[in-house]
Write a protein that holds these residues in place. Structure first.
Motif, PDB file in Angstrom:
ATOM      1  N   LYS A 182       0.832  -1.207   0.000  1.00 30.48           N
ATOM      2  CA  LYS A 182       0.000   0.000   0.000  1.00 30.48           C
ATOM      3  C   LYS A 182       0.867   1.258   0.000  1.00 30.48           C
ATOM      4  O   LYS A 182       0.585   2.234  -0.700  1.00 30.48           O
ATOM      5  CB  LYS A 182      -0.916  -0.016   1.222  1.00 30.48           C
ATOM      6  N   SER A 183       1.941   1.226   0.769  1.00 34.95           N
ATOM      7  CA  SER A 183       2.854   2.355   0.854  1.00 34.95           C
ATOM      8  C   SER A 183       3.588   2.569  -0.470  1.00 34.95           C
ATOM      9  O   SER A 183       3.753   3.706  -0.939  1.00 34.95           O
ATOM     10  CB  SER A 183       3.862   2.117   1.981  1.00 34.95           C
ATOM     11  N   TYR A 218       4.851  12.696  -2.423  1.00 38.32           N
ATOM     12  CA  TYR A 218       5.780  12.896  -3.541  1.00 38.32           C
ATOM     13  C   TYR A 218       6.987  13.719  -3.106  1.00 38.32           C
ATOM     14  O   TYR A 218       8.128  13.403  -3.454  1.00 38.32           O
ATOM     15  CB  TYR A 218       5.065  13.596  -4.706  1.00 38.32           C
ATOM     16  N   GLN A 219       6.730  14.771  -2.344  1.00 45.07           N
ATOM     17  CA  GLN A 219       7.827  15.673  -1.991  1.00 45.07           C
ATOM     18  C   GLN A 219       8.725  15.106  -0.901  1.00 45.07           C
ATOM     19  O   GLN A 219       9.949  15.261  -0.954  1.00 45.07           O
ATOM     20  CB  GLN A 219       7.280  17.029  -1.547  1.00 45.07           C
ATOM     21  N   THR A 220       8.140  14.452   0.100  1.00 46.34           N
ATOM     22  CA  THR A 220       8.920  14.002   1.258  1.00 46.34           C
ATOM     23  C   THR A 220       9.389  12.557   1.147  1.00 46.34           C
ATOM     24  O   THR A 220      10.328  12.156   1.841  1.00 46.34           O
ATOM     25  CB  THR A 220       8.090  14.133   2.547  1.00 46.34           C
ATOM     26  N   GLY A 221       8.709  11.757   0.318  1.00 51.00           N
ATOM     27  CA  GLY A 221       9.017  10.330   0.243  1.00 51.00           C
ATOM     28  C   GLY A 221       8.431   9.537   1.391  1.00 51.00           C
ATOM     29  O   GLY A 221       8.612   8.314   1.477  1.00 51.00           O
ATOM     30  N   LYS A 222       7.700  10.212   2.287  1.00 53.02           N
ATOM     31  CA  LYS A 222       7.108   9.528   3.444  1.00 53.02           C
ATOM     32  C   LYS A 222       5.730   8.976   3.072  1.00 53.02           C
ATOM     33  O   LYS A 222       4.840   9.739   2.706  1.00 53.02           O
ATOM     34  CB  LYS A 222       6.970  10.501   4.619  1.00 53.02           C
ATOM     35  N   SER A 223       5.563   7.682   3.165  1.00 54.46           N
ATOM     36  CA  SER A 223       4.273   7.083   2.832  1.00 54.46           C
ATOM     37  C   SER A 223       3.841   6.009   3.823  1.00 54.46           C
ATOM     38  O   SER A 223       2.756   5.444   3.706  1.00 54.46           O
ATOM     39  CB  SER A 223       4.327   6.469   1.424  1.00 54.46           C
ATOM     40  N   GLU A 224       4.673   5.747   4.833  1.00 52.35           N
ATOM     41  CA  GLU A 224       4.354   4.677   5.779  1.00 52.35           C
ATOM     42  C   GLU A 224       3.057   4.945   6.535  1.00 52.35           C
ATOM     43  O   GLU A 224       2.381   4.007   6.977  1.00 52.35           O
ATOM     44  CB  GLU A 224       5.505   4.492   6.775  1.00 52.35           C
ATOM     45  N   PHE A 225       2.703   6.208   6.663  1.00 52.02           N
ATOM     46  CA  PHE A 225       1.507   6.549   7.438  1.00 52.02           C
ATOM     47  C   PHE A 225       0.230   5.976   6.825  1.00 52.02           C
ATOM     48  O   PHE A 225      -0.792   5.872   7.508  1.00 52.02           O
ATOM     49  CB  PHE A 225       1.369   8.073   7.591  1.00 52.02           C
ATOM     50  N   VAL A 226       0.255   5.606   5.549  1.00 50.57           N
ATOM     51  CA  VAL A 226      -0.964   5.080   4.923  1.00 50.57           C
ATOM     52  C   VAL A 226      -1.375   3.743   5.542  1.00 50.57           C
ATOM     53  O   VAL A 226      -2.512   3.288   5.372  1.00 50.57           O
ATOM     54  CB  VAL A 226      -0.808   4.923   3.393  1.00 50.57           C
ATOM     55  N   ASP A 227      -0.461   3.108   6.274  1.00 49.53           N
ATOM     56  CA  ASP A 227      -0.790   1.840   6.931  1.00 49.53           C
ATOM     57  C   ASP A 227      -1.375   2.052   8.322  1.00 49.53           C
ATOM     58  O   ASP A 227      -1.852   1.097   8.946  1.00 49.53           O
ATOM     59  CB  ASP A 227       0.473   0.964   7.039  1.00 49.53           C
TER      60      ASP A 227
END
Length: 499
Positions: free
Chosen positions: A4-5, A132-141
């Protein structure tokens, strides 16, 4: 990293590319929006009344469609509420967002089949630009929460009626349903204090990663969490690293939030309203929010200091996107694919960039202090308070400003009513810092102080919970309600002193 991330990062890049296509062609994009709006609505009652079939340019549009507020548009809205179709926009609206008006009673803002997707899309794209800007996507979990109004709707002549945030709750994408909190049942609780307590109970043991809402009401949620656990919010929710907000400026609350959380977290600012979703923060490094020029909304701008003037009988000049300048205070006028035409939303904005077009909300066109010609606006009082707090342990829960025209003694002054979380040790010195910051920002205010027309501002502390009690006393506790930063009369100031 979860699938998902990873998928979120891929989707974020796609949305960024898509956004760049219209953001780099702002004038062309807005011209197309206007043409499409006119074409689709030319056979409506409003379109016929305003000669849409003759409109070929913005000049034609401005000549045929005057700037309106809700009171001026109300006769058309009343026809739609009565069940008639093809009045403001083809067919009937899907919903009316019900808001509280200060002079009009309840306002009913139309949401159409064409406009509704943009409310959802804009909120989604704001998060994707952050990824997109930060590369942080773990929060989607993790779990996500938005403090919002009840999703329960009334119905009138086949049109749903409710608060915007409650209506949008029906459109949460399926891939977020498992992550979304609170439960539907809790969201339907009308009493705000009961609702917040229920949200605390539901979320306290969850992996909360994203929390969003109007800062003053999120603050209440954080305080109740802290009261129940004795821990900072960041310790309760170890993976909470993103705060999404809109409605008011976060800066006056930032110090208090960081104290409640126990650390700094990233934030995304949104500019949503019942009338449309206008902008979102697309960059963590640049000031302002990206104005959404491709979302079925045509924007016009009137310089705030010209708004109440009418030099030649045709009203003040209406600027389009290619004509605006940075640093100028503008009233924002919109025409939308929900059937609002030349509509004054009441907010004022300033452009921080024209490549791309980014804005900050600077205040309300009717929320100012100009009892002596100073025309102080919301952005100025927020910035002055922030400057005075810098480098100090002072924390503010809430504040508002009003003129005191007839003091018991001495010269008139601006009264700042502030509810402190942590008060300054020397209130007089703190008030002087705010006053000096105000004088640097507003030359008219500075002239009035220098000319002994006004004396320096006075800070009046408000007791703990004073703003909460005032909002409760006028039936506007919770939801999307918020205290105006300033007003040109003493209704709020005197109300705060009575509770």
């Amino acid at each position: 990293m979860s699938l998902k991330s990873i998928a979120a990062k891929i989707f974020a890049k796609r949305i960024h590319v898509r956004t760049q296509k219209w953001a780099t062609r702002p004038v062309e994009t807005q011209q197309k929006v206007l043409r499409d709006l006119i074409r689709k609505a030319k056979s409506t009652r409003f379109g016929i009344d305003h000669h849409f079939d003759r409109i070929r340019s913005h000049q034609d549009f401005a000549a045929n469609v005057p700037v309106r507020d809700y009171e001026d548009l109300k006769p058309y809205v009343a026809e739609v509420l009565a069940g008639h179709d093809n009045i403001l926009w083809p067919g009937k609206p899907l919903y009316f967002a019900k808001t509280s008006g200060t002079t009009s009673g309840a306002k009913y803002i139309p949401l159409s089949k064409d406009s509704m997707p943009f409310h959802v899309q804009a909120a989604r794209d704001a998060i994707l630009h952050y990824i997109y800007q930060t590369g942080k996507s773990e929060f989607v979990d993790g779990k996500m929460i938005f403090l919002q109004g009840s999703p329960e709707l009334e119905e009138k002549n086949g049109i749903g009626l409710g608060r915007l945030s409650g209506i949008v709750a029906h459109y949460v994408p399926k891939y977020l349903q498992r992550n979304r909190m609170p439960s539907w049942r809790t969201n339907c609780i009308e009493d705000w204090e009961t609702k917040v307590n229920a949200i605390v109970d539901e979320t306290i043991n969850e992996n909360m990663a994203v929390i969003s809402g109007i800062p003053s009401w999120v603050q209440m949620y954080f305080e109740k969490l802290q009261q129940k656990t004795g821990k900072p919010v960041g310790e309760i929710f170890k993976n909470f690293n993103l705060f999404i907000y809109g409605g008011v400026n976060y800066e006056p609350y930032r110090a208090k939030f960081e104290h409640l959380i126990g650390r700094k977290v990233d934030s995304i600012e949104l500019f949503p309203a019942s009338e449309g979703f206008f902008a979102y923060q697309d960059s963590q490094n640049e000031k302002g929010m990206l104005l959404l020029l491709n979302s079925g909304i045509f924007y016009e701008f009137i310089k705030a200091d010209e708004f109440f003037t009418d030099p030649d009988g045709s009203g003040p000049r209406r600027y389009t996107i290619g004509e605006v300048e940075t640093g100028v205070n503008y009233a924002m006028i919109i025409s939308t694919n929900a059937g609002l035409w030349g509509y004054n939303i009441g907010d004022t904005v300033q452009f921080t960039s024209t490549s791309p077009y980014r804005v900050i909300v600077s205040g309300r066109i009717k929320h100012f202090i100009s009892a002596f010609g100073e025309h102080v606006i919301g952005k100025e009082v927020e910035a002055a308070l922030q400057e005075a707090m810098q480098g100090t342990p002072v924390r503010v829960n809430e504040f508002t400003v009003a003129p005191q025209i007839t003091p018991a003694e001495g010269l008139p002054y601006h009264e700042w009513l502030i509810e402190f979380e942590k008060a300054p040790t020397d209130l007089a010195t703190f008030a002087l810092k705010i006053d000096q910051a105000m004088r640097r920002q507003n030359m008219y205010y500075d002239d009035l102080i220098s000319g002994n027309v006004l004396r320096p501002l006075v800070v009046t502390p408000v007791g703990n919970g004073g703003f909460h009690d005032y909002m409760k006393s006028i039936g506007k506790l919770g939801g999307q309600n918020k205290i105006p930063r300033l007003s040109n009369d003493r209704t709020i100031a005197d109300g705060l002193k009575r509770v």
